[in-house]
Motif scaffolding. Structure first.
Motif, PDB file in Angstrom:
ATOM      1  N   ASP A  55     -18.215   7.942  38.891  1.00 22.30           N
ATOM      2  CA  ASP A  55     -17.009   7.633  38.108  1.00 22.30           C
ATOM      3  C   ASP A  55     -16.556   6.184  38.289  1.00 22.30           C
ATOM      4  N   THR A  85     -15.752   4.621  41.166  1.00 19.54           N
ATOM      5  CA  THR A  85     -14.996   4.364  42.398  1.00 19.54           C
ATOM      6  C   THR A  85     -15.967   4.118  43.542  1.00 19.54           C
ATOM      7  N   THR A  86     -15.464   3.465  44.569  1.00 21.46           N
ATOM      8  CA  THR A  86     -16.301   3.199  45.746  1.00 21.46           C
ATOM      9  C   THR A  86     -15.636   3.775  46.978  1.00 21.46           C
ATOM     10  N   GLU A  87     -16.470   4.030  47.987  1.00 21.10           N
ATOM     11  CA  GLU A  87     -15.986   4.607  49.241  1.00 21.10           C
ATOM     12  C   GLU A  87     -16.770   3.976  50.384  1.00 21.10           C
ATOM     13  N   GLU A 129     -21.075   3.910  45.891  1.00 23.60           N
ATOM     14  CA  GLU A 129     -20.460   3.859  44.560  1.00 23.60           C
ATOM     15  C   GLU A 129     -20.685   5.204  43.876  1.00 23.60           C
TER      16      GLU A 129
END
Length: 184
Positions: free
Chosen positions: A80, A82-84, A77
């Motif tokens: 900002d 967002t997750t990846e 996480e």
């Protein structure tokens, strides 16, 4: 508008059903027909239990590790929000942990008024025994309900006597929603 009327009608029907099945009872004479009880002891053995997990998830008391490479995906996480998902090769391991494992239940039951646990050996470093709460059941009979039974705590169960007269609450549906109480 029609949805509101349907909702109100369903609520009224639900309240009536609950009242009809659980609260609108008439009492009929009954008597205590008999008793039963069950007192269990659970036996546990101290054994090595096999588990598998990622190398960094092995508990401190895990031993006998045997690892191999496997694809692992983790979610990162970012600040900002967002997750990846990141995939990489990592060590996946099989290992053992010593713990108490359920082995068997030693039951003792009867239809008398003398409940007792079965005799058990003394606990050892490899075997332990655990007494479970007993189940104490009173069997009632009436002309309306036939034979019914309910479980009670030990003190209440002890207070009932065979042949004792009780009042049994029978719903309009013909069920017995509540256990009979001791006579007052």
């Amino acid at each position: 508008m029609p949805l509101g009327i349907i909702t109100i009608l369903l609520c009224i029907w639900g309240i009536y059903s609950i009242w009809y099945n659980y609260y609108d009872v008439s009492f009929v004479p009954g008597k205590v027909e008999g008793f039963s009880w069950q007192m269990d002891i659970k036996e546990y053995h101290w054994e090595a239990v096999s588990y598998s997990d990622w190398w960094d998830e092995i508990p401190y008391d895990g031993y006998g590790e045997w690892c191999y490479e496997k694809e692992r995906t983790i979610t990162i996480e970012h600040t900002d929000g967002t997750t990846e998902d990141v995939t990489f090769d990592d060590d996946y391991c099989n290992y053992y942990v010593d713990e108490w494992v359920y082995y068997q239940t030693i039951s003792n039951s009867n239809t008398d008024k003398n409940p007792a646990y079965s005799p058990i050996p003394v606990d050892t470093s490899k075997v332990k025994y655990s007494q479970q709460p007993g189940v104490f059941t009173v069997h009632f009979v009436s002309d309306t309900t036939g034979t019914i039974h309910f479980s009670y705590d030990r003190a209440t169960w002890d207070a009932f006597r065979e042949g004792m007269s009780v009042q049994i609450g029978v719903s309009r549906k013909g069920t017995v929603p509540y256990p009979p109480e001791l006579p007052r």
